[in-house]
Design an enzyme around this catalytic site. Sequence first.
Site, mmCIF file in Angstrom:
data_model
loop_
_atom_site.group_PDB
_atom_site.id
_atom_site.type_symbol
_atom_site.label_atom_id
_atom_site.label_comp_id
_atom_site.label_asym_id
_atom_site.label_seq_id
_atom_site.Cartn_x
_atom_site.Cartn_y
_atom_site.Cartn_z
ATOM 1 N N CYS A 1 5.945 12.911 49.057
ATOM 2 C CA CYS A 1 6.690 14.157 48.796
ATOM 3 C C CYS A 1 8.073 13.828 48.237
ATOM 4 O O CYS A 1 8.172 13.332 47.126
ATOM 5 C CB CYS A 1 6.754 15.012 50.051
ATOM 6 S SG CYS A 1 7.206 16.718 49.689
ATOM 7 N N GLU B 1 0.838 11.749 56.393
ATOM 8 C CA GLU B 1 1.325 11.576 57.779
ATOM 9 C C GLU B 1 1.193 12.870 58.594
ATOM 10 O O GLU B 1 1.241 12.836 59.806
ATOM 11 C CB GLU B 1 2.769 11.062 57.776
ATOM 12 C CG GLU B 1 3.859 12.100 57.574
ATOM 13 C CD GLU B 1 3.973 12.614 56.146
ATOM 14 O OE1 GLU B 1 3.157 12.199 55.283
ATOM 15 O OE2 GLU B 1 4.856 13.460 55.889
ATOM 16 N N HIS C 1 0.979 15.238 52.033
ATOM 17 C CA HIS C 1 1.499 14.534 53.211
ATOM 18 C C HIS C 1 0.391 13.905 54.051
ATOM 19 O O HIS C 1 -0.134 14.561 54.964
ATOM 20 C CB HIS C 1 2.262 15.527 54.100
ATOM 21 C CG HIS C 1 3.576 15.943 53.551
ATOM 22 N ND1 HIS C 1 4.745 15.246 53.791
ATOM 23 C CD2 HIS C 1 3.923 16.985 52.769
ATOM 24 C CE1 HIS C 1 5.757 15.843 53.179
ATOM 25 N NE2 HIS C 1 5.289 16.907 52.547
#
Lengths: 83, 224
Positions: free
Chosen positions: B84, B203, B201
Amino acid sequence: MTTYTATVTVRLKRGVLDPEAETTKRALERLGFELDALRFTERYEVDLDAADADEAETRADEMAERLLANPTIHDYEVAVAEA
Amino acid sequence: MIAVVQFGGSNCDRDAVRALSDLGFEAERVWHEDPLPEETTGIVLPGGFSYGDYLRGGAMAARSPIMKSVREAAAEGVPVLGVCNGAQIGCESGLTPGAFTTNASARFQCEHVYLRVENADTRWTAAYEEGEVIELPIAHGEGRFELDAERYEELEADDRILFRYCDEDGNVTDEANPNGSLGNVAGVLGDSESVAVLMPHPERASLPQLGNTDGRGVLAGFEG
């Protein structure tokens, strides 16, 4: 040394979509204005001391190259005048 | 130890440490004004809004002193993953090609998207099959991938596109493109396979208790 103002104008390369400009154009049209196209530019005015206009331009050019513009999507131009 | 570089305005640094720890990695946040620890074996440039997105997303962070160390580490083969805002920083710093700029919608897009794995022969995608469809969240206002036509062709020819936005069945369509990215590109490799960036994302989709673990494979890329 002379104090100069270097004006750095940064604009998107032709052909790169500018969604903010498109949105602004539509808003102007909603207000009843007629227009064919609208482009945004970013303008930076940098005051600096330099021996001559050439040196001021070289330094401002490097600022544009290294930070103010992203060469992948931007073109830029530099104009120098005595402050 | 995987260094998760924390800039002023980063906000996915803790998520990255937690997800990496859950995968068994030793990961720590490293403040951008501190040197990279000697024992750094991997680097994450996390999401967020470094420097308030002043000028352009990632522009300021890309020129911060720690990025010199990140570039040097990358040149030595230390794996670097930008997510990002970290992807914007990667492109702004020249680690990866192209630019991530204002979404075609001119809006901040916060949603789940489907991605098609374009090249499964990299450390970041080895956990997947080529053509596999995974689901990850996005949250960005400047995620539209841009690159000139000539360099884009090179990128495709060199098989450096990792993920493209697609529909649930893996069709790469305009409707499935959340931000107007060129070629629906969501993630790319740098000059070497050890550097990758992506706007979605991983994560945020790595902990079982969050209900989606499709992102674990990307983070597992630090194993090499």
